[in-house]
Design an enzyme around this catalytic site. Structure first.
Site, PDB file in Angstrom:
ATOM      1  N   VAL A   1       8.020   0.031   5.255  1.00  0.00           N
ATOM      2  CA  VAL A   1       9.023  -0.455   4.319  1.00  0.00           C
ATOM      3  C   VAL A   1       9.987   0.672   3.942  1.00  0.00           C
ATOM      4  CG1 VAL A   1       9.397  -1.511   2.058  1.00  0.00           C
ATOM      5  CG2 VAL A   1       7.452  -2.224   3.455  1.00  0.00           C
TER       6      VAL A   1
ATOM      7  N   PHE B   1       1.835  11.423  -4.204  1.00  0.00           N
ATOM      8  CA  PHE B   1       1.384  10.682  -5.376  1.00  0.00           C
ATOM      9  C   PHE B   1       0.053  11.150  -5.933  1.00  0.00           C
ATOM     10  CE2 PHE B   1       3.837   6.437  -5.759  1.00  0.00           C
ATOM     11  CZ  PHE B   1       5.039   7.129  -5.705  1.00  0.00           C
TER      12      PHE B   1
ATOM     13  N   THR C   1      -2.816   2.182   1.438  1.00  0.00           N
ATOM     14  CA  THR C   1      -2.932   0.876   2.076  1.00  0.00           C
ATOM     15  C   THR C   1      -4.092   0.760   3.068  1.00  0.00           C
ATOM     16  OG1 THR C   1      -1.336   1.570   3.763  1.00  0.00           O
ATOM     17  CG2 THR C   1      -0.463   0.396   1.835  1.00  0.00           C
TER      18      THR C   1
ATOM     19  N   THR D   1       1.066  -6.897  -3.625  1.00  0.00           N
ATOM     20  CA  THR D   1       0.387  -7.531  -2.495  1.00  0.00           C
ATOM     21  C   THR D   1      -0.295  -8.838  -2.860  1.00  0.00           C
ATOM     22  OG1 THR D   1      -1.460  -7.206  -0.944  1.00  0.00           O
ATOM     23  CG2 THR D   1      -1.608  -6.073  -3.042  1.00  0.00           C
TER      24      THR D   1
ATOM     25  N   TYR E   1      -8.604  -1.994  -3.149  1.00  0.00           N
ATOM     26  CA  TYR E   1      -7.162  -1.999  -2.901  1.00  0.00           C
ATOM     27  C   TYR E   1      -6.470  -3.034  -3.787  1.00  0.00           C
ATOM     28  CZ  TYR E   1      -2.770  -3.102  -0.526  1.00  0.00           C
ATOM     29  OH  TYR E   1      -1.449  -3.361  -0.248  1.00  0.00           O
TER      30      TYR E   1
ATOM     31  N   LYS F   1      -3.872  -2.255  -6.941  1.00  0.00           N
ATOM     32  CA  LYS F   1      -2.498  -2.740  -6.879  1.00  0.00           C
ATOM     33  C   LYS F   1      -2.177  -3.611  -8.093  1.00  0.00           C
ATOM     34  CE  LYS F   1       0.227  -2.252  -4.110  1.00  0.00           C
ATOM     35  NZ  LYS F   1       1.304  -1.234  -4.024  1.00  0.00           N
TER      36      LYS F   1
END
Length: 298
Positions: free
Chosen positions: A12, A40, A65, A104, A128, A132
Site C-alpha cells: 500500500v 514503529f 502483518t 482490517t 493481529y 489492529k
C-alpha cells in the site's frame, strides 16, 4: 500542504507514493530510513519525526502483518499495530493534522454471511486482529481528525501475492487444493491508494467526514474461485499451466491448520464510503485482471 507517509516499502505504501504525490510535498519513510525515524518500534523517534516534519496529513501504511508470527510476538505486534498508531493520533491531535490509517477485516470474528457494517460488533480471533482493533480504538480515543479504512485481501503487482503464488504452483503441480470457505473481495493496493487520495481532498474541505470506513473492491469470492480465475486467465493468455482445471480442488479451512485463525466471512459493506465520498468501487475481477496483465507481460 505537507504529507508524511509511514510504511513506504509495503504494497500500500508503494502505491501511496504515486497517488499522494500530486497533493503536496510528500515525505516518505520506511523502517530503514536514516535522517528521520520510520521504525514503529521506536515510539520516541516516531513522535520526534512527526514534530520535525510538522505535516498537515499523516498517512500510516505501516503495520505488523505477519498474522501467524504475531501469535508468538504479541508485544511487538501491539507496539506496531496499537501503540504507534495511538501515538500518531496524539501528535495529529496536538498539531491539528489529519491521520489516515488502515485496518482490517480481522477485527471481526468472521461469522455469518452478511457484509460487515462499520457499526457491527467486533470480535477478533487473533493477536493481529486484536492489535489492529486496539489501534483503531486508540486513534478514536484522541478525537483527532482521522480516516480509518478497513480493508481485506490486499494485493499489488509489486512483491509477492496470492495470485503469483497460484501461478507458480499451477506451473509446477498436477493438482492444487485451495480453501473454499473463506469469502471476501481481493482489493488492490492501487485502489486503496487512489481512494485515499480522493478522500483526503474531500476531508480537507469537509472535516465532518472524519471517521471509520470499509474499503474493499466490490463483489465477493472464495480463495478457490480467486485461484481458478487467476489460473484460467493465465492459461488463456498463453502461459504454460500444468494443472488441469478439474485438478484444482476446493477444501475447507481446516485442511490448512495455522497458528492464527482466519475469519471465514470477510465480506464488508462499503455503502458508507461510497455515499460519503461519491465513489463507485470496481469489481474485484477488474483489479485482478489489470494486475495479471501487468505481471504476465514482464
Amino acid at each position: 500542504m505537507k504529507i508524511l507517509l509511514f510504511g513506504k516499502g509495503g504494497q500500500v505504501g508503494w502505491e501511496l507514493q504515486r497517488s499522494l504525490a500530486p497533493l503536496g510535498e510528500l515525505v516518505t519513510l520506511g523502517t530503514d530510513s536514516q535522517d528521520l525515524c520510520g521504525d514503529f518500534t521506536n515510539l520516541e523517534g516516531i513522535a520526534q519525526t512527526v514534530r520535525t516534519v510538522a505535516p498537515d496529513i499523516i498517512v500510516n501504511a505501516a503495520a505488523y502483518t505477519a498474522v501467524d508470527k504475531a501469535e508468538s510476538e504479541p508485544d511487538l505486534t501491539r507496539t506496531i499495530n496499537t501503540l504507534a498508531p495511538g501515538l500518531l493520533a496524539q501528535e495529529a491531535k496536538r498539531s491539528g493534522a489529519w491521520l489516515i490509517h488502515y485496518s482490517t477485516d480481522y477485527v471481526f470474528d468472521g461469522s455469518g454471511d452478511k457484509p460487515w457494517l462499520e457499526t457491527d460488533p467486533t470480535g477478533p480471533l487473533s493477536v493481529y486482529g486484536k492489535t489492529k482493533l486496539e489501534g483503531e480504538e486508540a486513534i478514536r480515543a484522541t478525537d483527532c481528525h482521522h480516516l480509518i479504512f478497513r480493508t481485506s485481501w490486499v494485493y499489488a503487482a509489486c512483491g509477492g501475492n496470492f495470485a503469483k503464488t497460484m501461478l507458480r504452483l499451477a506451473g509446477e503441480r498436477d493438482q492444487l487444493t485451495v480453501i473454499n470457505d473463506q469469502i471476501g473481495a481481493p482489493t488492490g493496493a492501487d485502489l486503496l491508494a487512489d481512494v485515499t487520495a480522493h478522500s483526503i481532498r474531500m476531508a480537507l474541505q469537509r472535516p465532518e467526514v472524519s471517521g471509520l470506513y470499509h474499503l474493499v473492491a466490490s463483489g465477493q469470492t472464495s480463495w478457490y474461485h480467486y485461484a481458478s480465475f487467476v489460473i484460467d486467465f493465465a492459461r488463456q493468455a498463453g502461459i504454460e499451466i500444468k494443472v488441469a482445471p478439474e485438478s484444482i480442488q476446493p477444501v475447507p479451512t481446516s485442511a490448512f491448520p495455522l497458528p492464527a485463525p482466519r475469519p471465514k466471512n470477510s465480506r464488508m459493506d462499503t455503502c458508507k464510503l461510497q455515499n460519503t465520498f461519491d465513489l463507485n468501487l470496481p469489481h474485484w475481477q477488474f483489479g485482478i485482471t489489470r494486475m495479471l496483465t501487468e505481471i504476465l507481460e514482464k
